[in-house]
Design a protein around this motif. Structure first.
Motif, PDB file in Angstrom:
ATOM      1  N   SER A   1      41.265 -89.600  43.853  1.00 24.06           N
ATOM      2  CA  SER A   1      40.050 -90.380  44.008  1.00 24.06           C
ATOM      3  C   SER A   1      40.325 -91.550  44.943  1.00 24.06           C
ATOM      4  CB  SER A   1      39.598 -90.899  42.643  1.00 24.06           C
ATOM      5  OG  SER A   1      38.478 -91.738  42.790  1.00 24.06           O
ATOM      6  N   HIS A   2      39.267 -92.080  45.514  1.00 25.76           N
ATOM      7  CA  HIS A   2      39.425 -93.298  46.319  1.00 25.76           C
ATOM      8  C   HIS A   2      38.954 -94.529  45.547  1.00 25.76           C
ATOM      9  CE1 HIS A   2      35.243 -92.244  47.202  1.00 25.76           C
ATOM     10  NE2 HIS A   2      35.075 -93.513  47.477  1.00 25.76           N
ATOM     11  N   ALA A   3      38.613 -94.345  44.263  1.00 22.72           N
ATOM     12  CA  ALA A   3      38.172 -95.464  43.441  1.00 22.72           C
ATOM     13  C   ALA A   3      38.663 -95.275  42.005  1.00 22.72           C
ATOM     14  CB  ALA A   3      36.650 -95.572  43.446  1.00 22.72           C
ATOM     15  N   ALA A   4      38.854 -96.395  41.323  1.00 19.47           N
ATOM     16  CA  ALA A   4      39.278 -96.352  39.923  1.00 19.47           C
ATOM     17  C   ALA A   4      38.548 -97.441  39.155  1.00 19.47           C
ATOM     18  CB  ALA A   4      40.781 -96.540  39.816  1.00 19.47           C
ATOM     19  N   LEU A   5      38.502 -97.251  37.857  1.00 15.58           N
ATOM     20  CA  LEU A   5      37.829 -98.174  36.942  1.00 15.58           C
ATOM     21  C   LEU A   5      38.700 -98.317  35.712  1.00 15.58           C
ATOM     22  CD1 LEU A   5      35.244 -99.561  35.622  1.00 15.58           C
ATOM     23  CD2 LEU A   5      34.566 -97.251  34.983  1.00 15.58           C
ATOM     24  N   THR A   6      39.015 -99.553  35.326  1.00 17.84           N
ATOM     25  CA  THR A   6      39.792 -99.745  34.102  1.00 17.84           C
ATOM     26  C   THR A   6      38.846 -99.764  32.906  1.00 17.84           C
ATOM     27  OG1 THR A   6      39.757-102.170  34.263  1.00 17.84           O
ATOM     28  CG2 THR A   6      41.615-101.018  35.292  1.00 17.84           C
ATOM     29  N   LEU A   7      39.259 -99.079  31.850  1.00 16.74           N
ATOM     30  CA  LEU A   7      38.450 -98.988  30.637  1.00 16.74           C
ATOM     31  C   LEU A   7      39.053 -99.739  29.461  1.00 16.74           C
ATOM     32  CD1 LEU A   7      37.445 -95.213  30.843  1.00 16.74           C
ATOM     33  CD2 LEU A   7      36.120 -97.219  31.553  1.00 16.74           C
ATOM     34  N   VAL A   8      40.289-100.179  29.615  1.00 20.08           N
ATOM     35  CA  VAL A   8      40.964-100.951  28.574  1.00 20.08           C
ATOM     36  C   VAL A   8      41.691-102.110  29.240  1.00 20.08           C
ATOM     37  CG1 VAL A   8      41.241 -99.010  26.957  1.00 20.08           C
ATOM     38  CG2 VAL A   8      43.026 -99.479  28.647  1.00 20.08           C
ATOM     39  N   PRO A   9      41.859-103.228  28.532  1.00 18.71           N
ATOM     40  CA  PRO A   9      42.626-104.324  29.117  1.00 18.71           C
ATOM     41  C   PRO A   9      44.103-103.936  29.209  1.00 18.71           C
ATOM     42  CG  PRO A   9      41.878-104.884  26.887  1.00 18.71           C
ATOM     43  CD  PRO A   9      41.291-103.547  27.237  1.00 18.71           C
ATOM     44  N   GLY A  10      44.796-104.568  30.140  1.00 21.61           N
ATOM     45  CA  GLY A  10      46.226-104.358  30.267  1.00 21.61           C
ATOM     46  C   GLY A  10      46.606-102.993  30.816  1.00 21.61           C
ATOM     47  N   ALA A  11      45.761-102.410  31.643  1.00 22.25           N
ATOM     48  CA  ALA A  11      46.056-101.090  32.214  1.00 22.25           C
ATOM     49  C   ALA A  11      47.333-101.150  33.046  1.00 22.25           C
ATOM     50  CB  ALA A  11      44.882-100.625  33.079  1.00 22.25           C
ATOM     51  N   ASP A  12      48.046-100.046  33.098  1.00 24.48           N
ATOM     52  CA  ASP A  12      49.253 -99.921  33.912  1.00 24.48           C
ATOM     53  C   ASP A  12      48.825 -99.840  35.377  1.00 24.48           C
ATOM     54  OD1 ASP A  12      51.466 -99.059  35.362  1.00 24.48           O
ATOM     55  OD2 ASP A  12      52.088 -97.595  33.856  1.00 24.48           O
ATOM     56  N   TRP A  13      48.976-100.944  36.100  1.00 26.55           N
ATOM     57  CA  TRP A  13      48.454-100.997  37.464  1.00 26.55           C
ATOM     58  C   TRP A  13      49.162-100.018  38.387  1.00 26.55           C
ATOM     59  CZ3 TRP A  13      51.258-102.176  41.763  1.00 26.55           C
ATOM     60  CH2 TRP A  13      52.473-102.830  41.582  1.00 26.55           C
ATOM     61  N   ALA A  14      50.461 -99.785  38.202  1.00 23.36           N
ATOM     62  CA  ALA A  14      51.192 -98.868  39.086  1.00 23.36           C
ATOM     63  C   ALA A  14      50.696 -97.432  38.894  1.00 23.36           C
ATOM     64  CB  ALA A  14      52.689 -98.961  38.834  1.00 23.36           C
ATOM     65  N   ALA A  15      50.472 -97.020  37.654  1.00 24.32           N
ATOM     66  CA  ALA A  15      49.953 -95.666  37.384  1.00 24.32           C
ATOM     67  C   ALA A  15      48.530 -95.528  37.922  1.00 24.32           C
ATOM     68  CB  ALA A  15      49.997 -95.374  35.888  1.00 24.32           C
ATOM     69  N   LEU A  16      47.737 -96.585  37.800  1.00 22.29           N
ATOM     70  CA  LEU A  16      46.366 -96.571  38.309  1.00 22.29           C
ATOM     71  C   LEU A  16      46.350 -96.403  39.825  1.00 22.29           C
ATOM     72  CD1 LEU A  16      43.317 -97.244  37.424  1.00 22.29           C
ATOM     73  CD2 LEU A  16      43.849 -99.522  38.258  1.00 22.29           C
ATOM     74  N   VAL A  17      47.134 -97.208  40.522  1.00 21.12           N
ATOM     75  CA  VAL A  17      47.176 -97.173  41.984  1.00 21.12           C
ATOM     76  C   VAL A  17      47.724 -95.828  42.475  1.00 21.12           C
ATOM     77  CG1 VAL A  17      48.271 -98.215  44.008  1.00 21.12           C
ATOM     78  CG2 VAL A  17      47.236 -99.672  42.265  1.00 21.12           C
ATOM     79  N   ALA A  18      48.650 -95.240  41.741  1.00 19.93           N
ATOM     80  CA  ALA A  18      49.232 -93.959  42.148  1.00 19.93           C
ATOM     81  C   ALA A  18      48.200 -92.836  42.201  1.00 19.93           C
ATOM     82  CB  ALA A  18      50.368 -93.579  41.199  1.00 19.93           C
ATOM     83  N   ARG A  19      47.101 -92.985  41.496  1.00 19.60           N
ATOM     84  CA  ARG A  19      46.056 -91.956  41.468  1.00 19.60           C
ATOM     85  C   ARG A  19      44.970 -92.184  42.509  1.00 19.60           C
ATOM     86  NH1 ARG A  19      44.394 -89.794  35.825  1.00 19.60           N
ATOM     87  NH2 ARG A  19      43.568 -88.345  37.329  1.00 19.60           N
ATOM     88  N   ILE A  20      45.057 -93.278  43.259  1.00 16.46           N
ATOM     89  CA  ILE A  20      44.011 -93.620  44.230  1.00 16.46           C
ATOM     90  C   ILE A  20      44.435 -93.189  45.625  1.00 16.46           C
ATOM     91  CG2 ILE A  20      42.680 -95.495  45.268  1.00 16.46           C
ATOM     92  CD1 ILE A  20      43.138 -97.060  42.672  1.00 16.46           C
ATOM     93  N   ASP A  21      43.533 -92.534  46.318  1.00 10.83           N
ATOM     94  CA  ASP A  21      43.757 -92.137  47.705  1.00 10.83           C
ATOM     95  C   ASP A  21      43.453 -93.341  48.594  1.00 10.83           C
ATOM     96  OD1 ASP A  21      43.874 -91.066  50.224  1.00 10.83           O
ATOM     97  OD2 ASP A  21      42.259 -89.613  49.925  1.00 10.83           O
ATOM     98  N   THR A  22      44.492 -94.107  48.908  1.00  6.95           N
ATOM     99  CA  THR A  22      44.290 -95.318  49.704  1.00  6.95           C
ATOM    100  C   THR A  22      44.084 -95.012  51.186  1.00  6.95           C
ATOM    101  OG1 THR A  22      46.689 -95.614  49.821  1.00  6.95           O
ATOM    102  CG2 THR A  22      45.496 -96.848  48.108  1.00  6.95           C
ATOM    103  N   ALA A  23      44.253 -93.749  51.580  1.00 10.91           N
ATOM    104  CA  ALA A  23      43.954 -93.378  52.966  1.00 10.91           C
ATOM    105  C   ALA A  23      42.452 -93.277  53.203  1.00 10.91           C
ATOM    106  CB  ALA A  23      44.627 -92.050  53.316  1.00 10.91           C
ATOM    107  N   ALA A  24      41.692 -93.097  52.140  1.00 12.38           N
ATOM    108  CA  ALA A  24      40.232 -93.004  52.250  1.00 12.38           C
ATOM    109  C   ALA A  24      39.650 -94.397  52.475  1.00 12.38           C
ATOM    110  CB  ALA A  24      39.637 -92.402  50.979  1.00 12.38           C
ATOM    111  N   PRO A  25      38.715 -94.534  53.413  1.00 14.37           N
ATOM    112  CA  PRO A  25      38.070 -95.840  53.610  1.00 14.37           C
ATOM    113  C   PRO A  25      37.368 -96.275  52.318  1.00 14.37           C
ATOM    114  CG  PRO A  25      37.439 -94.290  55.341  1.00 14.37           C
ATOM    115  CD  PRO A  25      38.205 -93.517  54.313  1.00 14.37           C
TER     116      PRO A  25
END
Length: 193
Positions: free
Chosen positions: A4-28
């Protein structure tokens, strides 16, 4: 695989590294809605786009009356008129596609002047427990002109559901004047730029 090119946290204290790893940062437009404003994504190349406050309003009629009639945009022509009014010449009206008309959980609320022009509105996204409001606008009078017609529409369509959303700055102040209470912070992160 980045899915995905976007993410949404649903709980506080989310693991930011795991979250970012799932984001396609090549997408505008790669982005994260940090629902609890508790992440720091600068080391991953993200910058804060904006911060806002979550808002909540109990189910109830609006305190102020509106002089606008309203309806739910139900066909492509009304959707286009709504999008053009929302956009107000900024060039983003095509963000709202006709597929929205077929989503049973989404209603585009159109406040209309006496001559039938769309001059105010919002997007209402209904769940089983709340109605989320976004994209609140009025061509004249800003959010103070929009909220009465939007809240009247929501109260008539979903009388037992509280209303939620997020706002910032003067729009937050206006929402509070119309019965909302701030209930938490959020932050929107954008990759790069």
């Amino acid at each position: 695989m980045r899915d995905s090119h976007a993410a949404l946290t649903l709980v506080p204290g989310a693991d930011w590294a795991a979250l970012v790893a799932r984001i396609d940062t090549a997408a505008p437009g790669a982005s994260v809605k940090d629902s609890f404003a508790d992440l720091d994504l600068t080391a991953a190349g993200f910058q804060v786009l904006f911060e806002a406050k979550w808002i909540h309003r109990p189910a109830s009629p609006p305190a102020a009356a509106s002089n606008l009639d309203w309806r739910v945009a139900g066909n492509p022509d009304t959707l286009r008129a709504w999008a053009l009014a929302w956009d107000n010449g900024d060039g983003n009206a095509d963000l709202f596609r006709p597929a929205l008309l077929h989503d049973p959980a989404t209603s585009l609320l159109a406040g209309q002047s006496a001559d039938g022009r769309v001059v105010a509105g919002a997007v209402a996204s209904r769940s089983d427990h709340v109605v989320g409001i976004s994209n609140v606008f009025a061509l004249d009078g800003g959010p103070d002109a929009a909220w009465p017609v939007v809240l009247d529409a929501v109260n008539r369509l979903f009388p037992s559901l509280p209303v939620v959303g997020y706002e910032q700055g003067d729009d937050l102040v206006a929402a509070i004047r119309h019965g909302f209470a701030p209930v938490g912070k959020l932050r929107i992160w954008l990759y790069g730029s």
